[in-house]
Scaffold this motif. Structure first.
Motif, PDB file in Angstrom:
ATOM      1  N   ARG A 146       0.814   2.502  -1.674  1.00 41.10           N
ATOM      2  CA  ARG A 146      -0.372   2.810  -0.867  1.00 41.10           C
ATOM      3  C   ARG A 146      -1.261   1.610  -0.587  1.00 41.10           C
ATOM      4  O   ARG A 146      -2.007   1.605   0.395  1.00 41.10           O
ATOM      5  N   ASP A 147      -1.233   0.565  -1.449  1.00 42.99           N
ATOM      6  CA  ASP A 147      -2.167  -0.542  -1.272  1.00 42.99           C
ATOM      7  C   ASP A 147      -1.563  -1.827  -1.843  1.00 42.99           C
ATOM      8  O   ASP A 147      -1.476  -1.993  -3.059  1.00 42.99           O
ATOM      9  N   GLU A 150      -4.021  -4.008  -4.106  1.00 37.82           N
ATOM     10  CA  GLU A 150      -4.244  -3.396  -5.419  1.00 37.82           C
ATOM     11  C   GLU A 150      -3.026  -3.623  -6.316  1.00 37.82           C
ATOM     12  O   GLU A 150      -3.164  -3.979  -7.503  1.00 37.82           O
TER      13      GLU A 150
END
Length: 414
Positions: A146-147, A150
Protein backbone atom coordinates in the motif's frame (compact mmCIF):
# COMPACT_ATOMS: atom_id res chain seq x y z
CA UNK A 1 2.44 -5.26 -17.45
CA UNK A 2 1.12 -8.35 -19.22
CA UNK A 3 2.95 -11.60 -18.70
CA UNK A 4 5.06 -14.21 -20.49
CA UNK A 5 4.32 -17.85 -19.53
CA UNK A 6 7.29 -19.62 -17.96
CA UNK A 7 6.66 -22.78 -19.97
CA UNK A 8 8.48 -21.21 -22.92
CA UNK A 9 11.67 -20.80 -20.93
CA UNK A 10 14.22 -23.15 -19.46
CA UNK A 11 17.12 -22.29 -17.18
CA UNK A 12 20.51 -23.64 -18.23
CA UNK A 13 23.23 -23.55 -15.61
CA UNK A 14 26.78 -24.99 -15.53
CA UNK A 15 27.17 -28.34 -13.82
CA UNK A 16 28.36 -28.20 -10.21
CA UNK A 17 31.34 -30.23 -9.05
CA UNK A 18 31.10 -31.71 -5.59
CA UNK A 19 34.37 -32.09 -3.69
CA UNK A 20 34.66 -34.65 -0.89
CA UNK A 21 37.22 -34.71 1.90
CA UNK A 22 39.63 -37.62 1.64
CA UNK A 23 39.82 -39.98 4.61
CA UNK A 24 43.54 -40.02 5.48
CA UNK A 25 44.64 -42.93 7.74
CA UNK A 26 41.17 -43.10 9.28
CA UNK A 27 41.46 -39.65 10.89
CA UNK A 28 37.98 -38.65 9.71
CA UNK A 29 36.28 -41.81 10.88
CA UNK A 30 35.78 -40.84 14.54
CA UNK A 31 34.54 -37.23 14.66
CA UNK A 32 34.98 -35.37 17.92
CA UNK A 33 32.07 -34.04 19.97
CA UNK A 34 32.73 -30.54 18.64
CA UNK A 35 32.64 -31.80 15.06
CA UNK A 36 29.38 -33.63 15.72
CA UNK A 37 27.83 -30.49 17.17
CA UNK A 38 28.98 -28.48 14.17
CA UNK A 39 27.52 -31.06 11.80
CA UNK A 40 24.20 -31.06 13.68
CA UNK A 41 24.11 -27.29 13.59
CA UNK A 42 24.92 -27.17 9.87
CA UNK A 43 22.30 -29.81 9.06
CA UNK A 44 19.74 -27.99 11.18
CA UNK A 45 20.51 -24.65 9.51
CA UNK A 46 20.06 -26.22 6.07
CA UNK A 47 16.70 -27.67 7.17
CA UNK A 48 15.60 -24.33 8.63
CA UNK A 49 16.50 -22.51 5.40
CA UNK A 50 14.51 -25.01 3.36
CA UNK A 51 11.49 -24.38 5.56
CA UNK A 52 12.01 -20.60 5.39
CA UNK A 53 12.08 -20.82 1.60
CA UNK A 54 8.63 -22.32 1.79
CA UNK A 55 7.37 -19.03 3.23
CA UNK A 56 8.26 -17.40 -0.10
CA UNK A 57 7.44 -20.09 -2.65
CA UNK A 58 4.04 -21.65 -3.21
CA UNK A 59 5.46 -24.90 -4.61
CA UNK A 60 7.65 -25.39 -1.51
CA UNK A 61 4.88 -24.86 1.03
CA UNK A 62 3.41 -21.39 0.84
CA UNK A 63 0.31 -20.91 2.97
CA UNK A 64 -0.96 -24.48 2.86
CA UNK A 65 -2.26 -25.81 6.17
CA UNK A 66 -0.05 -28.92 6.03
CA UNK A 67 3.11 -26.88 5.52
CA UNK A 68 2.32 -24.27 8.18
CA UNK A 69 1.24 -26.88 10.75
CA UNK A 70 4.39 -28.90 10.09
CA UNK A 71 6.73 -25.91 10.30
CA UNK A 72 5.10 -24.71 13.52
CA UNK A 73 5.54 -28.16 15.10
CA UNK A 74 9.17 -28.29 13.93
CA UNK A 75 10.13 -24.99 15.53
CA UNK A 76 8.20 -25.74 18.72
CA UNK A 77 10.04 -29.05 19.06
CA UNK A 78 13.57 -27.63 18.66
CA UNK A 79 13.15 -24.16 20.19
CA UNK A 80 14.80 -25.10 23.52
CA UNK A 81 17.70 -26.93 21.86
CA UNK A 82 18.72 -24.48 19.15
CA UNK A 83 20.09 -21.24 20.55
CA UNK A 84 21.01 -19.83 17.15
CA UNK A 85 20.10 -16.49 15.59
CA UNK A 86 19.07 -18.04 12.27
CA UNK A 87 16.76 -20.44 14.12
CA UNK A 88 15.01 -17.59 15.96
CA UNK A 89 14.66 -15.65 12.71
CA UNK A 90 12.94 -18.49 10.85
CA UNK A 91 10.90 -19.49 13.91
CA UNK A 92 9.41 -15.99 14.11
CA UNK A 93 8.55 -16.16 10.42
CA UNK A 94 6.84 -19.51 11.00
CA UNK A 95 4.88 -18.11 13.93
CA UNK A 96 3.65 -15.13 11.92
CA UNK A 97 2.64 -17.21 8.92
CA UNK A 98 0.91 -19.76 11.17
CA UNK A 99 -1.25 -17.24 13.01
CA UNK A 100 -1.85 -14.86 10.09
CA UNK A 101 -2.47 -17.41 7.35
CA UNK A 102 -6.03 -16.26 6.57
CA UNK A 103 -5.15 -12.57 6.69
CA UNK A 104 -2.10 -13.12 4.48
CA UNK A 105 -4.17 -15.02 1.93
CA UNK A 106 -6.65 -12.15 1.89
CA UNK A 107 -3.87 -9.58 1.43
CA UNK A 108 -2.42 -11.53 -1.50
CA UNK A 109 -5.78 -11.80 -3.27
CA UNK A 110 -7.07 -8.28 -2.59
CA UNK A 111 -3.82 -6.31 -2.37
CA UNK A 112 -5.12 -4.80 0.89
CA UNK A 113 -2.90 -5.67 3.90
CA UNK A 114 -5.06 -3.91 6.53
CA UNK A 115 -6.40 -6.99 8.33
CA UNK A 116 -2.99 -8.69 8.29
CA UNK A 117 -1.30 -5.59 9.72
CA UNK A 118 -3.92 -5.30 12.48
CA UNK A 119 -3.42 -8.92 13.52
CA UNK A 120 0.37 -8.64 13.28
CA UNK A 121 0.30 -5.88 15.91
CA UNK A 122 -1.50 -8.22 18.34
CA UNK A 123 1.18 -10.93 18.19
CA UNK A 124 3.44 -11.44 21.19
CA UNK A 125 6.47 -9.19 21.56
CA UNK A 126 9.76 -10.39 20.10
CA UNK A 127 12.22 -11.95 22.55
CA UNK A 128 15.46 -11.08 20.75
CA UNK A 129 17.05 -9.26 17.81
CA UNK A 130 16.63 -12.06 15.21
CA UNK A 131 12.91 -12.22 15.94
CA UNK A 132 12.67 -8.42 15.65
CA UNK A 133 14.40 -8.48 12.27
CA UNK A 134 12.11 -11.24 10.93
CA UNK A 135 9.06 -9.38 12.24
CA UNK A 136 10.12 -6.12 10.58
CA UNK A 137 10.89 -7.79 7.25
CA UNK A 138 7.40 -9.27 7.04
CA UNK A 139 5.89 -5.99 8.23
CA UNK A 140 7.71 -4.19 5.41
CA UNK A 141 6.45 -6.72 2.86
CA UNK A 142 2.85 -6.09 3.91
CA UNK A 143 3.33 -2.32 3.92
CA UNK A 144 4.76 -2.48 0.40
CA UNK A 145 1.30 -3.47 -0.84
CA UNK A 146 0.00 0.00 0.00
CA UNK A 147 2.85 2.47 0.63
CA UNK A 148 6.38 2.22 -0.79
CA UNK A 149 7.87 4.90 1.44
CA UNK A 150 6.44 3.37 4.63
CA UNK A 151 7.78 -0.05 3.64
CA UNK A 152 11.22 1.37 2.79
CA UNK A 153 11.49 2.86 6.32
CA UNK A 154 10.58 -0.49 7.87
CA UNK A 155 13.10 -2.43 5.76
CA UNK A 156 15.76 0.15 6.68
CA UNK A 157 15.00 -0.38 10.37
CA UNK A 158 15.21 -4.16 9.93
CA UNK A 159 18.62 -3.85 8.27
CA UNK A 160 19.85 -1.48 10.98
CA UNK A 161 18.98 -4.04 13.67
CA UNK A 162 20.37 -6.98 11.70
CA UNK A 163 23.84 -7.20 13.25
CA UNK A 164 24.33 -10.80 12.02
CA UNK A 165 23.21 -10.25 8.40
CA UNK A 166 20.27 -12.62 8.72
CA UNK A 167 18.52 -10.93 5.80
CA UNK A 168 21.48 -11.86 3.60
CA UNK A 169 21.71 -15.33 5.11
CA UNK A 170 18.10 -16.02 4.16
CA UNK A 171 18.43 -15.29 0.46
CA UNK A 172 14.69 -15.00 -0.20
CA UNK A 173 14.64 -11.88 2.00
CA UNK A 174 17.82 -10.27 0.65
CA UNK A 175 15.81 -8.03 -1.65
CA UNK A 176 15.10 -5.84 1.39
CA UNK A 177 18.60 -4.41 0.92
CA UNK A 178 17.70 -2.85 -2.41
CA UNK A 179 14.16 -1.66 -1.68
CA UNK A 180 14.13 2.15 -1.99
CA UNK A 181 11.63 4.90 -1.28
CA UNK A 182 10.45 7.22 -4.05
CA UNK A 183 12.48 10.20 -2.75
CA UNK A 184 15.64 8.06 -2.87
CA UNK A 185 15.02 7.13 -6.51
CA UNK A 186 13.96 10.60 -7.64
CA UNK A 187 17.21 12.33 -6.62
CA UNK A 188 18.70 14.54 -9.35
CA UNK A 189 22.16 13.01 -9.09
CA UNK A 190 20.73 9.62 -10.02
CA UNK A 191 19.41 11.09 -13.26
CA UNK A 192 22.96 12.22 -14.00
CA UNK A 193 24.29 8.74 -13.20
CA UNK A 194 21.68 7.17 -15.48
CA UNK A 195 22.63 9.46 -18.35
CA UNK A 196 26.30 8.63 -17.83
CA UNK A 197 25.65 4.89 -18.02
CA UNK A 198 23.59 4.98 -21.22
CA UNK A 199 26.10 7.42 -22.70
CA UNK A 200 28.72 4.68 -22.46
CA UNK A 201 26.75 2.32 -24.71
CA UNK A 202 28.72 1.78 -27.94
CA UNK A 203 29.07 -0.73 -30.74
CA UNK A 204 31.68 -3.37 -29.92
CA UNK A 205 32.35 -5.22 -33.14
CA UNK A 206 31.90 -4.79 -36.87
CA UNK A 207 28.19 -5.55 -36.77
CA UNK A 208 26.61 -6.49 -40.06
CA UNK A 209 23.76 -4.04 -39.65
CA UNK A 210 20.17 -4.46 -38.56
CA UNK A 211 18.44 -7.30 -40.39
CA UNK A 212 15.25 -7.36 -38.29
CA UNK A 213 13.30 -4.82 -36.25
CA UNK A 214 12.97 -7.43 -33.47
CA UNK A 215 15.79 -8.89 -31.40
CA UNK A 216 16.71 -10.98 -28.42
CA UNK A 217 18.76 -8.81 -26.05
CA UNK A 218 21.16 -10.34 -23.52
CA UNK A 219 23.81 -8.65 -21.33
CA UNK A 220 26.84 -10.51 -19.97
CA UNK A 221 30.20 -9.93 -18.43
CA UNK A 222 33.23 -11.72 -19.91
CA UNK A 223 32.80 -14.78 -17.70
CA UNK A 224 29.17 -15.32 -18.67
CA UNK A 225 29.96 -14.63 -22.32
CA UNK A 226 32.50 -17.46 -22.30
CA UNK A 227 30.03 -19.81 -20.56
CA UNK A 228 26.80 -18.96 -22.39
CA UNK A 229 27.88 -17.13 -25.55
CA UNK A 230 28.03 -20.27 -27.67
CA UNK A 231 24.34 -21.01 -27.12
CA UNK A 232 23.35 -17.63 -28.56
CA UNK A 233 25.47 -18.14 -31.68
CA UNK A 234 23.86 -21.57 -32.06
CA UNK A 235 20.36 -20.12 -31.56
CA UNK A 236 21.16 -17.38 -34.08
CA UNK A 237 21.90 -20.10 -36.65
CA UNK A 238 18.52 -21.69 -35.94
CA UNK A 239 16.61 -18.37 -35.95
CA UNK A 240 18.03 -16.35 -38.87
CA UNK A 241 14.88 -14.18 -39.01
CA UNK A 242 15.51 -12.82 -35.48
CA UNK A 243 18.41 -10.56 -34.57
CA UNK A 244 20.53 -11.14 -31.45
CA UNK A 245 21.98 -8.21 -29.49
CA UNK A 246 24.78 -9.31 -27.15
CA UNK A 247 25.75 -6.56 -24.70
CA UNK A 248 29.18 -7.06 -23.12
CA UNK A 249 29.62 -5.39 -19.73
CA UNK A 250 33.22 -4.26 -20.06
CA UNK A 251 35.33 -1.54 -21.63
CA UNK A 252 34.97 -0.91 -25.39
CA UNK A 253 38.47 -2.33 -25.92
CA UNK A 254 37.70 -5.56 -24.06
CA UNK A 255 34.31 -5.80 -25.74
CA UNK A 256 35.92 -5.49 -29.18
CA UNK A 257 38.34 -8.29 -28.28
CA UNK A 258 35.50 -10.53 -27.09
CA UNK A 259 33.42 -9.70 -30.17
CA UNK A 260 36.31 -10.86 -32.35
CA UNK A 261 36.59 -14.08 -30.38
CA UNK A 262 32.84 -14.53 -30.77
CA UNK A 263 33.17 -14.18 -34.55
CA UNK A 264 35.85 -16.87 -34.61
CA UNK A 265 33.62 -19.08 -32.48
CA UNK A 266 30.70 -18.53 -34.88
CA UNK A 267 32.84 -19.54 -37.85
CA UNK A 268 34.11 -22.64 -36.05
CA UNK A 269 30.57 -23.55 -35.05
CA UNK A 270 29.40 -23.27 -38.65
CA UNK A 271 32.27 -25.47 -39.80
CA UNK A 272 31.41 -28.03 -37.13
CA UNK A 273 27.62 -28.26 -37.58
CA UNK A 274 27.59 -27.48 -41.34
CA UNK A 275 25.14 -24.61 -40.91
CA UNK A 276 25.67 -21.06 -42.19
CA UNK A 277 27.72 -18.60 -40.16
CA UNK A 278 25.16 -16.55 -38.20
CA UNK A 279 24.82 -13.09 -39.77
CA UNK A 280 22.26 -11.84 -37.25
CA UNK A 281 24.42 -11.29 -34.14
CA UNK A 282 25.41 -7.77 -33.07
CA UNK A 283 27.75 -7.05 -30.17
CA UNK A 284 27.72 -3.92 -28.03
CA UNK A 285 29.70 -2.55 -25.10
CA UNK A 286 28.28 -1.10 -21.88
CA UNK A 287 31.07 -0.28 -19.45
CA UNK A 288 30.46 -0.86 -15.75
CA UNK A 289 30.55 2.52 -13.92
CA UNK A 290 33.40 2.88 -11.44
CA UNK A 291 30.96 3.72 -8.62
CA UNK A 292 29.23 0.33 -8.86
CA UNK A 293 30.11 -1.85 -5.88
CA UNK A 294 28.04 -4.96 -6.67
CA UNK A 295 29.13 -5.68 -10.23
CA UNK A 296 27.01 -8.83 -10.50
CA UNK A 297 23.88 -6.80 -9.82
CA UNK A 298 24.86 -4.34 -12.55
CA UNK A 299 25.48 -7.14 -15.06
CA UNK A 300 21.99 -8.49 -14.32
CA UNK A 301 20.47 -5.03 -14.90
CA UNK A 302 22.56 -3.86 -17.87
CA UNK A 303 20.09 -4.95 -20.54
CA UNK A 304 17.58 -2.38 -19.28
CA UNK A 305 20.11 0.39 -19.96
CA UNK A 306 20.99 -1.00 -23.39
CA UNK A 307 17.36 -1.42 -24.45
CA UNK A 308 16.55 2.29 -24.40
CA UNK A 309 19.51 2.99 -26.71
CA UNK A 310 18.72 0.11 -29.05
CA UNK A 311 15.27 1.54 -29.75
CA UNK A 312 17.15 3.50 -32.41
CA UNK A 313 17.48 0.17 -34.27
CA UNK A 314 14.76 -2.08 -32.88
CA UNK A 315 10.99 -1.82 -32.67
CA UNK A 316 10.76 -4.76 -30.27
CA UNK A 317 13.22 -6.49 -27.95
CA UNK A 318 13.00 -9.58 -25.80
CA UNK A 319 15.22 -8.90 -22.76
CA UNK A 320 16.41 -12.22 -21.33
CA UNK A 321 18.79 -13.62 -18.72
CA UNK A 322 21.94 -15.14 -20.17
CA UNK A 323 21.14 -18.53 -18.63
CA UNK A 324 17.74 -18.82 -20.29
CA UNK A 325 17.47 -20.94 -23.43
CA UNK A 326 14.42 -21.03 -25.68
CA UNK A 327 12.91 -24.43 -26.38
CA UNK A 328 10.98 -23.10 -29.40
CA UNK A 329 11.03 -20.11 -31.73
CA UNK A 330 9.73 -17.07 -29.78
CA UNK A 331 9.01 -14.99 -32.89
CA UNK A 332 5.28 -15.77 -33.15
CA UNK A 333 4.84 -15.04 -29.47
CA UNK A 334 6.73 -11.76 -29.80
CA UNK A 335 4.50 -10.74 -32.72
CA UNK A 336 1.45 -11.39 -30.55
CA UNK A 337 2.82 -9.07 -27.84
CA UNK A 338 2.95 -5.71 -29.58
CA UNK A 339 -0.13 -3.94 -28.27
CA UNK A 340 1.32 -2.67 -24.98
CA UNK A 341 4.66 -0.99 -24.20
CA UNK A 342 5.94 -3.69 -21.81
CA UNK A 343 5.26 -7.35 -21.10
CA UNK A 344 6.95 -9.17 -18.23
CA UNK A 345 7.36 -12.71 -16.94
CA UNK A 346 4.45 -14.19 -15.02
CA UNK A 347 3.50 -11.95 -12.12
CA UNK A 348 3.67 -13.84 -8.83
CA UNK A 349 0.21 -14.66 -7.56
CA UNK A 350 0.83 -16.71 -4.43
CA UNK A 351 2.89 -16.19 -1.34
CA UNK A 352 5.84 -15.02 -3.48
CA UNK A 353 3.94 -11.82 -4.24
CA UNK A 354 4.32 -10.69 -0.62
CA UNK A 355 7.96 -9.89 -1.42
CA UNK A 356 8.11 -6.87 -3.76
CA UNK A 357 11.38 -8.15 -5.24
CA UNK A 358 9.61 -11.36 -6.30
CA UNK A 359 6.44 -9.87 -7.79
CA UNK A 360 8.00 -9.60 -11.23
CA UNK A 361 10.84 -11.67 -12.64
CA UNK A 362 13.36 -9.64 -14.61
CA UNK A 363 14.61 -12.69 -16.51
CA UNK A 364 12.27 -12.23 -19.49
CA UNK A 365 10.74 -8.89 -20.46
CA UNK A 366 9.43 -7.70 -23.84
CA UNK A 367 9.59 -3.97 -24.66
CA UNK A 368 7.97 -2.35 -27.69
CA UNK A 369 9.22 0.97 -29.02
CA UNK A 370 6.90 3.62 -27.55
CA UNK A 371 6.90 6.56 -25.16
CA UNK A 372 5.50 4.28 -22.47
CA UNK A 373 8.35 1.78 -22.83
CA UNK A 374 10.94 4.56 -22.77
CA UNK A 375 9.47 5.97 -19.55
CA UNK A 376 9.35 2.48 -18.06
CA UNK A 377 13.00 1.82 -18.89
CA UNK A 378 14.03 5.24 -17.55
CA UNK A 379 12.33 4.42 -14.22
CA UNK A 380 14.05 1.02 -14.07
CA UNK A 381 17.42 2.57 -14.90
CA UNK A 382 17.12 5.30 -12.30
CA UNK A 383 16.10 2.77 -9.64
CA UNK A 384 19.10 0.57 -10.46
CA UNK A 385 21.37 3.61 -10.18
CA UNK A 386 20.11 4.10 -6.62
CA UNK A 387 21.73 0.76 -5.76
CA UNK A 388 25.17 1.52 -7.23
CA UNK A 389 26.64 2.35 -3.81
CA UNK A 390 25.38 -0.84 -2.13
CA UNK A 391 27.94 -3.60 -1.54
CA UNK A 392 25.16 -6.18 -2.06
CA UNK A 393 22.39 -5.15 -4.44
CA UNK A 394 21.23 -8.48 -5.84
CA UNK A 395 17.55 -8.40 -6.97
CA UNK A 396 17.76 -4.62 -7.50
CA UNK A 397 16.51 -5.23 -11.06
CA UNK A 398 13.40 -7.03 -9.80
CA UNK A 399 12.77 -4.33 -7.21
CA UNK A 400 13.13 -1.85 -10.06
CA UNK A 401 10.44 -3.65 -12.07
CA UNK A 402 8.03 -3.45 -9.13
CA UNK A 403 8.82 0.26 -8.78
CA UNK A 404 8.39 1.05 -12.48
CA UNK A 405 5.19 -1.03 -12.67
CA UNK A 406 3.45 0.62 -9.72
CA UNK A 407 0.17 2.42 -10.40
CA UNK A 408 1.72 5.80 -9.61
CA UNK A 409 4.56 5.35 -12.09
CA UNK A 410 2.52 4.03 -15.02
CA UNK A 411 -0.51 6.33 -14.68
CA UNK A 412 -0.97 8.23 -17.90
CA UNK A 413 1.20 5.85 -19.94
CA UNK A 414 0.08 4.03 -23.08
Amino acid sequence: MDTIPYRQLRVVRPAKVELKTQDVHGLNRVPSKDVLELRESANMEAAVKRIARGFSEERKGGLSDDFLNGSNQFFSKYRRRMDRSWFYYAARQSEIFFYLRDQLKSAIVSGDPTSALERLIRLRDCDNEPEQVAHLVLLGKLQSLRDRNEAAETFAEALARDSEDLVGRFFVDSGARSYFSEPMVDMAELEEARSEVVGGFVEAGENRGVRSDASLLVAMDEKFFRVYGIQFYAMAQQLPHLDFDLVLCCSPEDAARLAEEGERLARSLAKFNLLPVPENVSTWSLATPAVVRDRRAFFASARFFAASELFAHRAQMYLADADLMFTKDPSAYMRSRKEKPVYSSDRSRGVSSLSPWRRYTAGSVIVNRSDGARRFLADVQQYVCAGFSLPQAWTVDQNALAYASSDRRISGQD
